[in-house]
Design a protein around this motif. Sequence first.
Motif, PDB file in Angstrom:
ATOM      1  N   LEU A 330      37.437  21.186 -29.618  1.00 16.28           N
ATOM      2  CA  LEU A 330      36.630  20.087 -29.082  1.00 16.28           C
ATOM      3  C   LEU A 330      35.993  20.501 -27.759  1.00 16.28           C
ATOM      4  O   LEU A 330      34.794  20.265 -27.534  1.00 16.28           O
ATOM      5  N   GLN A 331      36.767  21.115 -26.880  1.00 15.69           N
ATOM      6  CA  GLN A 331      36.206  21.592 -25.616  1.00 15.69           C
ATOM      7  C   GLN A 331      35.201  22.719 -25.833  1.00 15.69           C
ATOM      8  O   GLN A 331      34.214  22.846 -25.098  1.00 15.69           O
ATOM      9  N   THR A 332      35.433  23.531 -26.850  1.00 13.67           N
ATOM     10  CA  THR A 332      34.495  24.603 -27.182  1.00 13.67           C
ATOM     11  C   THR A 332      33.174  24.029 -27.666  1.00 13.67           C
ATOM     12  O   THR A 332      32.091  24.511 -27.280  1.00 13.67           O
ATOM     13  N   LEU A 333      33.219  22.984 -28.488  1.00 12.57           N
ATOM     14  CA  LEU A 333      31.990  22.325 -28.941  1.00 12.57           C
ATOM     15  C   LEU A 333      31.282  21.641 -27.775  1.00 12.57           C
ATOM     16  O   LEU A 333      30.035  21.596 -27.739  1.00 12.57           O
ATOM     17  N   ASP A 380      44.998  21.998 -45.315  1.00 12.03           N
ATOM     18  CA  ASP A 380      45.011  22.194 -43.865  1.00 12.03           C
ATOM     19  C   ASP A 380      44.073  21.148 -43.268  1.00 12.03           C
ATOM     20  O   ASP A 380      42.856  21.217 -43.478  1.00 12.03           O
ATOM     21  N   PHE A 381      44.613  20.207 -42.524  1.00 10.21           N
ATOM     22  CA  PHE A 381      43.762  19.154 -41.968  1.00 10.21           C
ATOM     23  C   PHE A 381      44.385  18.591 -40.701  1.00 10.21           C
ATOM     24  O   PHE A 381      45.545  18.872 -40.376  1.00 10.21           O
ATOM     25  N   ILE A 382      43.584  17.813 -39.989  1.00  7.57           N
ATOM     26  CA  ILE A 382      44.028  17.214 -38.730  1.00  7.57           C
ATOM     27  C   ILE A 382      43.725  15.723 -38.738  1.00  7.57           C
ATOM     28  O   ILE A 382      42.932  15.228 -39.546  1.00  7.57           O
ATOM     29  N   VAL A 383      44.380  15.030 -37.830  1.00  7.19           N
ATOM     30  CA  VAL A 383      44.114  13.613 -37.595  1.00  7.19           C
ATOM     31  C   VAL A 383      43.684  13.476 -36.134  1.00  7.19           C
ATOM     32  O   VAL A 383      44.463  13.765 -35.222  1.00  7.19           O
ATOM     33  N   LEU A 384      42.428  13.079 -35.924  1.00  8.73           N
ATOM     34  CA  LEU A 384      41.902  12.857 -34.579  1.00  8.73           C
ATOM     35  C   LEU A 384      42.170  11.425 -34.144  1.00  8.73           C
ATOM     36  O   LEU A 384      41.995  10.488 -34.931  1.00  8.73           O
ATOM     37  N   ASP A 385      42.558  11.265 -32.887  1.00  7.29           N
ATOM     38  CA  ASP A 385      42.910   9.957 -32.339  1.00  7.29           C
ATOM     39  C   ASP A 385      41.755   9.411 -31.512  1.00  7.29           C
ATOM     40  O   ASP A 385      41.423   9.965 -30.460  1.00  7.29           O
ATOM     41  N   LEU A 406      31.671  11.092 -33.222  1.00  8.41           N
ATOM     42  CA  LEU A 406      31.899  12.535 -33.184  1.00  8.41           C
ATOM     43  C   LEU A 406      31.428  13.131 -31.864  1.00  8.41           C
ATOM     44  O   LEU A 406      32.107  14.001 -31.279  1.00  8.41           O
ATOM     45  N   PHE A 407      30.280  12.683 -31.399  1.00  3.21           N
ATOM     46  CA  PHE A 407      29.759  13.236 -30.150  1.00  3.21           C
ATOM     47  C   PHE A 407      30.661  12.876 -28.974  1.00  3.21           C
ATOM     48  O   PHE A 407      30.963  13.716 -28.117  1.00  3.21           O
ATOM     49  N   ALA A 408      31.124  11.628 -28.944  1.00  2.29           N
ATOM     50  CA  ALA A 408      32.040  11.225 -27.877  1.00  2.29           C
ATOM     51  C   ALA A 408      33.321  12.068 -27.919  1.00  2.29           C
ATOM     52  O   ALA A 408      33.840  12.488 -26.872  1.00  2.29           O
ATOM     53  N   MET A 409      33.816  12.351 -29.123  1.00  2.00           N
ATOM     54  CA  MET A 409      35.045  13.131 -29.247  1.00  2.00           C
ATOM     55  C   MET A 409      34.851  14.568 -28.782  1.00  2.00           C
ATOM     56  O   MET A 409      35.725  15.144 -28.120  1.00  2.00           O
ATOM     57  N   MET A 410      33.699  15.164 -29.103  1.00  2.00           N
ATOM     58  CA  MET A 410      33.514  16.563 -28.729  1.00  2.00           C
ATOM     59  C   MET A 410      33.186  16.734 -27.239  1.00  2.00           C
ATOM     60  O   MET A 410      33.415  17.801 -26.688  1.00  2.00           O
ATOM     61  N   ILE A 411      32.707  15.694 -26.605  1.00  2.00           N
ATOM     62  CA  ILE A 411      32.431  15.777 -25.169  1.00  2.00           C
ATOM     63  C   ILE A 411      33.649  15.365 -24.341  1.00  2.00           C
ATOM     64  O   ILE A 411      33.966  15.985 -23.324  1.00  2.00           O
ATOM     65  N   LEU A 412      34.382  14.370 -24.792  1.00  2.00           N
ATOM     66  CA  LEU A 412      35.502  13.840 -24.009  1.00  2.00           C
ATOM     67  C   LEU A 412      36.864  14.326 -24.495  1.00  2.00           C
ATOM     68  O   LEU A 412      37.863  14.176 -23.790  1.00  2.00           O
ATOM     69  N   GLY A 413      36.920  14.904 -25.687  1.00  2.00           N
ATOM     70  CA  GLY A 413      38.199  15.222 -26.296  1.00  2.00           C
ATOM     71  C   GLY A 413      38.754  16.582 -25.906  1.00  2.00           C
ATOM     72  O   GLY A 413      38.050  17.451 -25.393  1.00  2.00           O
ATOM     73  N   ASP A 414      40.039  16.766 -26.175  1.00  2.00           N
ATOM     74  CA  ASP A 414      40.734  18.046 -25.989  1.00  2.00           C
ATOM     75  C   ASP A 414      41.984  17.996 -26.855  1.00  2.00           C
ATOM     76  O   ASP A 414      42.039  17.225 -27.824  1.00  2.00           O
TER      77      ASP A 414
END
Length: 435
Positions: A330-333, A380-385, A406-414
């Motif tokens: 997420l931080q890489t994106l 292989d999968f993940i659950v994003l919060d 998605l955009f909010a998650m990739m900018i604010l997420g880690d």
Amino acid sequence: MSLNVLRGEILSFTDDPDQSTDQGYVHYDDGILIIEDGLIKAIGPASELLSAIPADAVVLEYQNKLIMPGFIDTHIHYPQVDVLASYGEQLLEWLNNYTFPTEKQFSDPQTARETADFFLDELIKAGTTTALVFGTVHPQSVQAFFEASESRNTRMICGKVMMDRHAPDYLCDTADQSYEDSKALIEQWHGRGRQLYAVTPRFAITSSDEQLQKAGQLLQEYPGIFMQTHLSENTDEVDFVQQLFPGAEDYLDVYDQNGLLSSRSVFAHGIHLCEREHARLRDTQSSISFCPTSNLFLGSGLLDLAALEKAKVSYSMGTDVGGGTSFSMLQTLNEAYKVAQLRQHKLSPLKAFYLATLGGAKALKLDHLIGTLQPDREADFIVLDYAATPLIKRRISKCQTLEDRLFAMMILGDDRSIAETWVAGQCLYQSSLND
């Protein structure tokens, strides 16, 4: 039989959303994912699949979360965990001052084992379920990594670094030794369970002609293995390569002359490439791993995504730990979006998440196994919060569309945004925030 049923919002890509004739993804606001014996059995809207679930099955329900494929990192160095956040150098100085002294320690199998365990746990915590990984010049470093990966049943690709010049003596092998060490590791590990091997010359500067020829020989002798190295990361590096290989047309041609370009070849960075190199990458189906946090941290440059797109060069995402600054995709994106902005190119959130999942699988020619939530793929999968932090929760509550979220998650997420990480149908990580 092992059966798991998950219910919640689900996203999975079927194609590049920027290139697809349809939208390139499937999305269910209320979906069902059925996992049987480590594989995906079914995916679809809950209204259609609930009746197909056995009456005694436990359904795991996820509210305010997003189920999606695990992240795929196509360039990372597991021995460099301990040089993360090392101050003040560009590439060549950074290698000499930080990386090489740290990698020396991996002659010790215990150091390799402890680091491999920590590294894999951090990857899984960050939602990354597959990575293309550099070891060190020591074969025991790769042995330790594969043992740690096998114990977790993660699908990983790793290789012993080949390096016989322009590095400290304590890290140099020879052309013949690198060939023999790599061959032994290939025969022991490639295709064993979920483990895969990558021939790994560090970069042209640290390999002689003879060693690069040996790397090419391995690719010929073992069809189906991978090749990973660095390419045109830094302008001083490019200049040095031109001095060392005056008979090559350009940096990429050094590798090309030794048979290292193929559909399973991944070149990290590729920032300072010419049109001929772009064309040759496209024609050989080789790919670039885009490592924005590393490129910014080491001052290497801004990858021109528009040029790659125009030339039809395949690319995917890499964290490049430890030149890169985070295990989090997420931080890489986040940083990838900013690099694209500085290049006057728009990286949409859908394209970004595609690159971190199915795009990575396609670059590795593993999309028949991983990268998407389709029947018969590995689970292989993940659950994003969506509520991982108060700020994310507040921002997500204002979003109107999937793209907005998605955009909010990739900018604010880690890594805090990863609620769970599942590997081959087993939950290997669950955030304490879920408690």
